[in-house]
Design an enzyme around this catalytic site. Structure first.
Site, PDB file in Angstrom:
ATOM      1  N   HIS A 189      -5.231  83.598  31.861  1.00 20.85           N
ATOM      2  CA  HIS A 189      -5.772  82.329  32.324  1.00 20.85           C
ATOM      3  C   HIS A 189      -6.515  81.712  31.156  1.00 20.85           C
ATOM      4  O   HIS A 189      -7.425  82.321  30.599  1.00 20.85           O
ATOM      5  CB  HIS A 189      -6.723  82.514  33.510  1.00 20.85           C
ATOM      6  CG  HIS A 189      -7.311  81.203  33.944  1.00 20.85           C
ATOM      7  ND1 HIS A 189      -6.688  80.362  34.830  1.00 20.85           N
ATOM      8  CD2 HIS A 189      -8.440  80.554  33.545  1.00 20.85           C
ATOM      9  CE1 HIS A 189      -7.406  79.261  34.980  1.00 20.85           C
ATOM     10  NE2 HIS A 189      -8.473  79.363  34.204  1.00 20.85           N
ATOM     11  N   CYS A 190      -6.112  80.508  30.759  1.00 20.95           N
ATOM     12  CA  CYS A 190      -6.712  79.877  29.587  1.00 20.95           C
ATOM     13  C   CYS A 190      -7.763  78.859  30.025  1.00 20.95           C
ATOM     14  O   CYS A 190      -7.437  77.851  30.653  1.00 20.95           O
ATOM     15  CB  CYS A 190      -5.626  79.195  28.750  1.00 20.95           C
ATOM     16  SG  CYS A 190      -6.308  78.410  27.290  1.00 20.95           S
ATOM     17  N   GLY A 191      -9.022  79.144  29.690  1.00 22.54           N
ATOM     18  CA  GLY A 191     -10.103  78.228  30.033  1.00 22.54           C
ATOM     19  C   GLY A 191      -9.969  76.887  29.329  1.00 22.54           C
ATOM     20  O   GLY A 191     -10.278  75.843  29.897  1.00 22.54           O
ATOM     21  N   ASN A 194      -7.548  75.054  31.241  1.00 23.31           N
ATOM     22  CA  ASN A 194      -7.870  75.046  32.669  1.00 23.31           C
ATOM     23  C   ASN A 194      -6.617  75.336  33.487  1.00 23.31           C
ATOM     24  O   ASN A 194      -6.359  74.714  34.520  1.00 23.31           O
ATOM     25  CB  ASN A 194      -8.489  73.687  33.050  1.00 23.31           C
ATOM     26  CG  ASN A 194      -9.075  73.698  34.445  1.00 23.31           C
ATOM     27  OD1 ASN A 194      -9.433  74.761  34.964  1.00 23.31           O
ATOM     28  ND2 ASN A 194      -9.172  72.536  35.068  1.00 23.31           N
ATOM     29  N   ASN A 195      -5.795  76.257  32.984  1.00 19.04           N
ATOM     30  CA  ASN A 195      -4.523  76.566  33.634  1.00 19.04           C
ATOM     31  C   ASN A 195      -4.117  77.989  33.247  1.00 19.04           C
ATOM     32  O   ASN A 195      -4.565  78.513  32.222  1.00 19.04           O
ATOM     33  CB  ASN A 195      -3.462  75.572  33.138  1.00 19.04           C
ATOM     34  CG  ASN A 195      -2.257  75.521  34.055  1.00 19.04           C
ATOM     35  OD1 ASN A 195      -2.228  76.148  35.119  1.00 19.04           O
ATOM     36  ND2 ASN A 195      -1.253  74.772  33.641  1.00 19.04           N
TER      37      ASN A 195
END
Ligand SMILES: [Zn+2]
Ligand SMILES: [Zn+2]
Length: 276
Positions: A189-191, A194-195
């Site tokens: 999950h890539c902050g 945001n996805n």
């Protein structure tokens, strides 16, 4: 001279903080002060902050801090997306304001006014594609397709249901606890995006990383060429070599970088952006 020493000390402290934060946990730093700085920056500092909040505001303060922490770290939110757009937009704005008046220069042709804009625009397009594309959400409708596309190997991936989504979990998929969904061929999950990064947007994500690597190199080379061009135009090298009798080679001139910089007026913003 004092200012130069101050700059050297500032640079060394910055280097120590960055190295400690990123690499302080490496085995070679075990038991050293670098590791202690790492633990302070990674955990201790926030712990002290939490204790100060508790001391000043009591249980209500720590409760509010916990909900901020939950919103920032455990739920989808656009904070890092806004930060990314701020960094790339802000940096480009500073470059336009500070250096476009020197383009075209001695080494940089006018085309870099447009190629730099194109480089940033492509970066932002790749960012938007990664951020707003479906990473490969697994749901009740498509789960059978994913189950046949990614068979279980019974070594790492066993037949299993997702306890939250109540559907079979295809091999290589994972339930994202931030987005609360199962994602096929889950990477992370890539902050910043945001996805989740999964089956359907890994290619955009890799293109995004590669493109920003290229932008960094392009930016540094362009700034170095711009500074070199300014020095050539201002004949700083000529002054140093003819009037100060310094050897006109890279080896001869390298120790006089500070003088070159002082003589070439002030280009601190370029140097800082170059390092950044
Ligand atoms: Zn799930
Ligand atoms: Zn996610």
């Amino acid at each position: 001279m004092a200012v130069q020493w101050l700059l050297v000390c500032h640079g060394l402290v910055t280097l120590l903080v960055v190295v400690s934060f990123l690499c302080g946990n490496w085995p070679i730093f075990q038991g050293t002060f670098v590791q202690r700085i790492h633990f302070f920056l990674a955990f201790g500092a926030y712990d002290y902050f939490r204790r100060v909040i508790d001391f000043v505001f009591g249980a209500r303060g720590t409760g509010a801090l916990a909900s901020v922490e939950y919103f920032c770290c455990d739920r989808p939110n656009p904070i890092l997306q806004i930060l990314y757009l701020g960094i790339i937009g802000g940096t480009y704005y500073i470059i336009v304001k500070s250096s476009f008046s020197y383009i075209p220069g001695y080494y940089l042709s006018e085309i870099h006014r447009y190629t730099s804009l194109l480089a940033v625009a492509v970066g932002i397009i790749l960012f938007l594609l990664t951020s707003f594309s479906d990473p490969g959400t697994v749901n009740i409708e498509n789960v059978s397709q994913y189950l046949s596309a990614y068979p279980y190997d019974n070594i790492i991936f066993f037949e299993k249901d997702c306890s939250t989504c109540k559907i079979p979990r295809p091999a290589r998929s994972k339930h994202c606890s931030v987005c609360k969904r199962c994602v096929a061929r889950f990477d992370h999950h890539c902050g910043w995006m945001n996805n989740c990064i999964g089956e359907k947007n890994t290619r955009y994500f890799m293109a995004f990383l590669f493109w920003h690597f290229i932008i960094c190199i392009y930016g540094v080379v362009a700034i170095v060429l711009l500074l070199a061009g300014r020095m050539k135009e201002l004949q700083v090298i000529h002054i140093l070599t003819v009037y100060y009798g310094i050897d006109n080679s890279f080896r001869g001139l390298a120790p006089h970088v500070a003088q070159v910089k002082c003589l070439s007026l002030s280009y601190h913003s370029f140097v800082l952006i170059g390092i950044f």
